[in-house]
Motif scaffolding. Structure first.
Motif, PDB file in Angstrom:
ATOM      1  N   MET A 185      79.087 -24.372 -14.354  1.00 46.09           N
ATOM      2  CA  MET A 185      77.912 -25.216 -14.531  1.00 46.09           C
ATOM      3  C   MET A 185      78.309 -26.673 -14.405  1.00 46.09           C
ATOM      4  SD  MET A 185      75.723 -23.491 -17.568  1.00 46.09           S
ATOM      5  CE  MET A 185      74.237 -24.260 -16.962  1.00 46.09           C
ATOM      6  N   ARG A 186      77.314 -27.517 -14.139  1.00 49.08           N
ATOM      7  CA  ARG A 186      77.526 -28.961 -14.128  1.00 49.08           C
ATOM      8  C   ARG A 186      77.061 -29.542 -15.441  1.00 49.08           C
ATOM      9  NH1 ARG A 186      76.665 -31.686  -8.363  1.00 49.08           N
ATOM     10  NH2 ARG A 186      76.996 -33.490  -9.663  1.00 49.08           N
TER      11      ARG A 186
ATOM     12  N   ARG B  79      82.999 -33.400 -25.579  1.00 45.52           N
ATOM     13  CA  ARG B  79      81.697 -32.789 -25.823  1.00 45.52           C
ATOM     14  C   ARG B  79      80.897 -32.992 -24.546  1.00 45.52           C
ATOM     15  NH1 ARG B  79      80.581 -34.299 -30.800  1.00 45.52           N
ATOM     16  NH2 ARG B  79      81.183 -32.252 -31.514  1.00 45.52           N
ATOM     17  N   VAL B  80      80.461 -31.882 -23.940  1.00 44.62           N
ATOM     18  CA  VAL B  80      79.780 -31.908 -22.649  1.00 44.62           C
ATOM     19  C   VAL B  80      78.369 -31.356 -22.826  1.00 44.62           C
ATOM     20  CG1 VAL B  80      79.815 -31.042 -20.283  1.00 44.62           C
ATOM     21  CG2 VAL B  80      81.964 -31.584 -21.425  1.00 44.62           C
ATOM     22  N   LYS B  81      77.389 -32.080 -22.288  1.00 43.36           N
ATOM     23  CA  LYS B  81      76.008 -31.614 -22.295  1.00 43.36           C
ATOM     24  C   LYS B  81      75.717 -31.021 -20.919  1.00 43.36           C
ATOM     25  CE  LYS B  81      71.614 -32.835 -24.076  1.00 43.36           C
ATOM     26  NZ  LYS B  81      70.989 -33.778 -24.981  1.00 43.36           N
ATOM     27  N   LEU B  82      75.378 -29.738 -20.891  1.00 36.00           N
ATOM     28  CA  LEU B  82      75.157 -29.026 -19.636  1.00 36.00           C
ATOM     29  C   LEU B  82      73.766 -29.309 -19.083  1.00 36.00           C
ATOM     30  CD1 LEU B  82      76.743 -25.625 -20.643  1.00 36.00           C
ATOM     31  CD2 LEU B  82      77.815 -27.500 -19.401  1.00 36.00           C
ATOM     32  N   GLU B  83      73.510 -28.818 -17.858  1.00 34.69           N
ATOM     33  CA  GLU B  83      72.218 -29.005 -17.207  1.00 34.69           C
ATOM     34  C   GLU B  83      71.082 -28.378 -18.004  1.00 34.69           C
ATOM     35  OE1 GLU B  83      73.179 -27.086 -13.526  1.00 34.69           O
ATOM     36  OE2 GLU B  83      73.353 -29.010 -12.507  1.00 34.69           O
ATOM     37  N   ASN B  84      71.383 -27.298 -18.724  1.00 36.32           N
ATOM     38  CA  ASN B  84      70.346 -26.597 -19.484  1.00 36.32           C
ATOM     39  C   ASN B  84      70.227 -27.127 -20.913  1.00 36.32           C
ATOM     40  OD1 ASN B  84      72.659 -25.604 -20.584  1.00 36.32           O
ATOM     41  ND2 ASN B  84      72.235 -23.470 -20.195  1.00 36.32           N
TER      42      ASN B  84
ATOM     43  N   VAL C  49      80.722 -33.702 -14.542  1.00 32.88           N
ATOM     44  CA  VAL C  49      81.845 -32.785 -14.385  1.00 32.88           C
ATOM     45  C   VAL C  49      81.348 -31.372 -14.088  1.00 32.88           C
ATOM     46  CG1 VAL C  49      83.418 -34.079 -15.873  1.00 32.88           C
ATOM     47  CG2 VAL C  49      81.934 -32.378 -16.879  1.00 32.88           C
ATOM     48  N   LYS C  50      82.260 -30.559 -13.536  1.00 39.61           N
ATOM     49  CA  LYS C  50      82.005 -29.136 -13.362  1.00 39.61           C
ATOM     50  C   LYS C  50      82.806 -28.405 -14.431  1.00 39.61           C
ATOM     51  CE  LYS C  50      83.734 -26.934  -9.795  1.00 39.61           C
ATOM     52  NZ  LYS C  50      83.946 -26.422  -8.438  1.00 39.61           N
ATOM     53  N   VAL C  51      82.151 -27.467 -15.122  1.00 35.18           N
ATOM     54  CA  VAL C  51      82.752 -26.788 -16.264  1.00 35.18           C
ATOM     55  C   VAL C  51      82.731 -25.288 -16.020  1.00 35.18           C
ATOM     56  CG1 VAL C  51      82.566 -26.412 -18.744  1.00 35.18           C
ATOM     57  CG2 VAL C  51      81.904 -28.593 -17.794  1.00 35.18           C
ATOM     58  N   GLU C  52      83.840 -24.623 -16.355  1.00 30.51           N
ATOM     59  CA  GLU C  52      83.895 -23.161 -16.353  1.00 30.51           C
ATOM     60  C   GLU C  52      83.750 -22.690 -17.790  1.00 30.51           C
ATOM     61  OE1 GLU C  52      87.560 -21.896 -14.640  1.00 30.51           O
ATOM     62  OE2 GLU C  52      86.834 -22.157 -12.599  1.00 30.51           O
TER      63      GLU C  52
END
Length: 71
Positions: A9-10, A23-28, A53-56
């Motif tokens: 996800m981005r 701490r990353v906030k995703l597209e959703n 960023v792209k996150v796995e």
């Protein structure tokens, strides 16, 4: 050996935490804790709050992930 399946996800980096965690906030609109992948550490790619960023994400624990690419 079976290939590991990850959800890609981005997201946007919201906050830098100690020990190269972010701490990353995703597209959703979900927030996760992510660490840097090995190649990003090796080549000292800097990640700052506000970066895209792209996150796995592991399908087993949807609250943790790994940053694999900075846009």
């Amino acid at each position: 050996m079976a290939e590991k399946q990850f959800i890609e996800m981005r997201g946007s980096v919201e906050e830098a935490l100690p020990a190269l965690h972010f701490r990353v906030k995703l597209e959703n609109e979900q927030e996760i804790i992510a660490h840097l992948a090995g190649k990003l550490r090796k080549f000292r790619i800097r990640i700052m709050p506000g970066d895209e960023v792209k996150v796995e994400i592991s399908p087993y624990d949807l609250t943790k992930g790994r940053i694999t690419y900075r846009f």
